[in-house]
Design a protein around this motif. Sequence first.
Motif, PDB file in Angstrom:
ATOM      1  N   SER A  83     -46.780 -20.134  67.239  1.00  0.00           N
ATOM      2  CA  SER A  83     -47.738 -19.096  67.484  1.00  0.00           C
ATOM      3  C   SER A  83     -47.171 -17.775  68.382  1.00  0.00           C
ATOM      4  O   SER A  83     -46.165 -17.765  68.983  1.00  0.00           O
ATOM      5  N   GLY A  84     -48.098 -16.748  68.556  1.00  0.00           N
ATOM      6  CA  GLY A  84     -47.954 -15.825  69.573  1.00  0.00           C
ATOM      7  C   GLY A  84     -46.711 -14.706  69.161  1.00  0.00           C
ATOM      8  O   GLY A  84     -46.404 -14.559  68.311  1.00  0.00           O
ATOM      9  N   LYS A  85     -46.308 -14.375  70.394  1.00  0.00           N
ATOM     10  CA  LYS A  85     -45.231 -13.310  70.266  1.00  0.00           C
ATOM     11  C   LYS A  85     -43.805 -13.900  69.670  1.00  0.00           C
ATOM     12  O   LYS A  85     -43.281 -13.107  68.837  1.00  0.00           O
ATOM     13  N   GLU A  86     -43.525 -15.351  69.855  1.00  0.00           N
ATOM     14  CA  GLU A  86     -42.318 -15.690  69.493  1.00  0.00           C
ATOM     15  C   GLU A  86     -42.503 -15.624  67.824  1.00  0.00           C
ATOM     16  O   GLU A  86     -41.640 -15.477  67.142  1.00  0.00           O
ATOM     17  N   LYS A  87     -43.767 -16.124  67.301  1.00  0.00           N
ATOM     18  CA  LYS A  87     -43.935 -16.295  65.810  1.00  0.00           C
ATOM     19  C   LYS A  87     -44.023 -14.916  65.139  1.00  0.00           C
ATOM     20  O   LYS A  87     -43.101 -14.623  64.350  1.00  0.00           O
ATOM     21  N   VAL A  90     -40.015 -13.592  65.082  1.00  0.00           N
ATOM     22  CA  VAL A  90     -39.326 -14.165  63.866  1.00  0.00           C
ATOM     23  C   VAL A  90     -40.035 -13.543  62.656  1.00  0.00           C
ATOM     24  O   VAL A  90     -39.007 -13.085  61.684  1.00  0.00           O
ATOM     25  N   LYS A  91     -41.149 -13.332  62.764  1.00  0.00           N
ATOM     26  CA  LYS A  91     -41.604 -12.824  61.284  1.00  0.00           C
ATOM     27  C   LYS A  91     -41.479 -11.240  61.238  1.00  0.00           C
ATOM     28  O   LYS A  91     -41.126 -10.765  59.869  1.00  0.00           O
ATOM     29  N   THR A  92     -41.080 -10.647  62.088  1.00  0.00           N
ATOM     30  CA  THR A  92     -40.733  -9.110  62.300  1.00  0.00           C
ATOM     31  C   THR A  92     -39.356  -9.219  61.892  1.00  0.00           C
ATOM     32  O   THR A  92     -38.994  -8.324  61.093  1.00  0.00           O
ATOM     33  N   TRP A  93     -38.488  -9.907  62.275  1.00  0.00           N
ATOM     34  CA  TRP A  93     -37.200 -10.206  61.768  1.00  0.00           C
ATOM     35  C   TRP A  93     -37.087 -10.308  60.033  1.00  0.00           C
ATOM     36  O   TRP A  93     -36.448  -9.538  59.336  1.00  0.00           O
ATOM     37  N   GLU A  94     -38.142 -11.058  59.934  1.00  0.00           N
ATOM     38  CA  GLU A  94     -38.146 -11.286  58.229  1.00  0.00           C
ATOM     39  C   GLU A  94     -38.625 -10.274  57.624  1.00  0.00           C
ATOM     40  O   GLU A  94     -38.153  -9.545  56.333  1.00  0.00           O
ATOM     41  N   THR A 147     -25.635 -15.869  69.450  1.00  0.00           N
ATOM     42  CA  THR A 147     -25.295 -16.937  68.452  1.00  0.00           C
ATOM     43  C   THR A 147     -26.345 -17.050  67.335  1.00  0.00           C
ATOM     44  O   THR A 147     -26.033 -17.217  66.022  1.00  0.00           O
ATOM     45  N   TRP A 148     -27.581 -16.700  67.525  1.00  0.00           N
ATOM     46  CA  TRP A 148     -28.884 -16.787  66.651  1.00  0.00           C
ATOM     47  C   TRP A 148     -29.408 -15.356  66.693  1.00  0.00           C
ATOM     48  O   TRP A 148     -29.539 -14.794  67.849  1.00  0.00           O
ATOM     49  N   CYS A 149     -30.105 -14.812  65.765  1.00  0.00           N
ATOM     50  CA  CYS A 149     -30.829 -13.816  65.765  1.00  0.00           C
ATOM     51  C   CYS A 149     -32.044 -13.745  66.533  1.00  0.00           C
ATOM     52  O   CYS A 149     -32.340 -12.779  67.491  1.00  0.00           O
ATOM     53  N   TYR A 150     -32.838 -15.110  66.768  1.00  0.00           N
ATOM     54  CA  TYR A 150     -33.906 -15.225  67.822  1.00  0.00           C
ATOM     55  C   TYR A 150     -33.710 -16.329  68.608  1.00  0.00           C
ATOM     56  O   TYR A 150     -33.658 -17.664  67.785  1.00  0.00           O
ATOM     57  N   GLY A 151     -33.684 -16.286  69.781  1.00  0.00           N
ATOM     58  CA  GLY A 151     -33.711 -17.609  70.735  1.00  0.00           C
ATOM     59  C   GLY A 151     -32.360 -18.214  70.589  1.00  0.00           C
ATOM     60  O   GLY A 151     -31.473 -17.519  70.200  1.00  0.00           O
ATOM     61  N   ASN A 152     -32.660 -19.599  70.821  1.00  0.00           N
ATOM     62  CA  ASN A 152     -31.200 -20.470  70.973  1.00  0.00           C
ATOM     63  C   ASN A 152     -31.321 -21.526  69.929  1.00  0.00           C
ATOM     64  O   ASN A 152     -30.464 -22.329  70.132  1.00  0.00           O
ATOM     65  N   GLN A 153     -31.803 -21.180  68.805  1.00  0.00           N
ATOM     66  CA  GLN A 153     -31.707 -22.164  67.562  1.00  0.00           C
ATOM     67  C   GLN A 153     -31.798 -21.381  66.292  1.00  0.00           C
ATOM     68  O   GLN A 153     -32.531 -20.155  66.244  1.00  0.00           O
ATOM     69  N   PHE A 154     -31.335 -22.002  65.495  1.00  0.00           N
ATOM     70  CA  PHE A 154     -31.330 -21.535  63.885  1.00  0.00           C
ATOM     71  C   PHE A 154     -32.811 -21.402  63.354  1.00  0.00           C
ATOM     72  O   PHE A 154     -33.660 -22.214  64.006  1.00  0.00           O
ATOM     73  N   SER A 155     -33.197 -20.410  62.885  1.00  0.00           N
ATOM     74  CA  SER A 155     -34.725 -19.963  62.545  1.00  0.00           C
ATOM     75  C   SER A 155     -34.813 -19.242  61.375  1.00  0.00           C
ATOM     76  O   SER A 155     -33.879 -18.806  60.768  1.00  0.00           O
ATOM     77  N   LEU A 156     -35.809 -19.009  60.814  1.00  0.00           N
ATOM     78  CA  LEU A 156     -36.256 -18.162  59.728  1.00  0.00           C
ATOM     79  C   LEU A 156     -35.398 -16.715  59.827  1.00  0.00           C
ATOM     80  O   LEU A 156     -35.062 -16.146  58.628  1.00  0.00           O
ATOM     81  N   ALA A 157     -35.489 -16.165  61.036  1.00  0.00           N
ATOM     82  CA  ALA A 157     -34.709 -14.957  61.126  1.00  0.00           C
ATOM     83  C   ALA A 157     -33.438 -15.207  60.522  1.00  0.00           C
ATOM     84  O   ALA A 157     -33.029 -14.114  60.002  1.00  0.00           O
ATOM     85  N   ASP A 158     -32.503 -16.482  61.028  1.00  0.00           N
ATOM     86  CA  ASP A 158     -31.335 -16.203  60.400  1.00  0.00           C
ATOM     87  C   ASP A 158     -31.132 -16.450  58.724  1.00  0.00           C
ATOM     88  O   ASP A 158     -30.423 -16.014  58.208  1.00  0.00           O
ATOM     89  N   ILE A 159     -32.058 -17.099  58.332  1.00  0.00           N
ATOM     90  CA  ILE A 159     -32.248 -17.082  56.678  1.00  0.00           C
ATOM     91  C   ILE A 159     -32.353 -15.984  56.377  1.00  0.00           C
ATOM     92  O   ILE A 159     -31.600 -15.406  55.323  1.00  0.00           O
ATOM     93  N   ALA A 160     -33.268 -15.059  56.999  1.00  0.00           N
ATOM     94  CA  ALA A 160     -33.592 -13.746  56.338  1.00  0.00           C
ATOM     95  C   ALA A 160     -32.485 -12.811  56.565  1.00  0.00           C
ATOM     96  O   ALA A 160     -31.879 -12.094  55.468  1.00  0.00           O
TER      97      ALA A 160
END
Length: 204
Positions: A83-87, A90-94, A147-160
């Motif tokens: 939720s929130g700004k974090e979500k 990542v959705k903005t990256w997408e 290392t990753w597009c968002y935060g410190n782990q692999f996410s949808l941002a990296d897939i996008a």
Amino acid sequence: MKLIGTPASPFVRKTRIAFLEKKIDVAFEVEDVWNPESTLPTLNPLCKVPTLVMDDGGVMFDSRVIVEYADTLSPVGHLIPSSGKEKAAVKTWEALCDGVLDAAVLARMERNWGPRGQNRSEDWINRQLDKINGGLKSIAEGLGQNTWCYGNQFSLADIAVGSVCGYLLFRFPEIRWQEEYPHLASFYEKLSKRPSFKETPHPV
Ligand SMILES: N[C@@H](CCC(=O)N[C@@H](CS)C(=O)NCC(=O)O)C(=O)O
């Protein structure tokens, strides 16, 4: 569940990578959306891929909805913060990456649609190329040396982002983004080693 798509589509690739990362089995059915005989409009009035058919017959599109749904189906490797700004981040990256892909698909259609020589608009193509180049710059700046597009782990941002890089290499090899953005290039090389990326190549 059945995912209808084509290996050439970057939006389809994004959803396939997400399902693989989530370790969710989904059958892949190849559909030629440009075939006038396609029955896809009976499932998706927009006649676009990806389209997901669920086990209860329910239908879901587009790629953003499918990916978000996939993320709810297994606890393995969360792709989107809850939720929130974090979500939203990542959705903005997408959204940025999908926008680059929309522009790329539109530019390609304008170049190739219909008989040769028919009503090509260079202005329109250039407008889309500006979006691709501006989007790439923004992606590279957002990634920085991280290392990753968002935060410190692999996410949808990296897939996008990976879906953008893969599609540009496939359809727009003349755009030399790897030279301009070397960290983005090595980032894509790293992504390409993941089984989910290896299993979903665009056709050669
Ligand atoms: N916003 C959609 C875009 C999907 C899309 O444009 N798919 C293309 C293939 S890359 C398509 O099916 N085009 C067929 C058409 O426009 O008629 C998504 O994210 O799924």
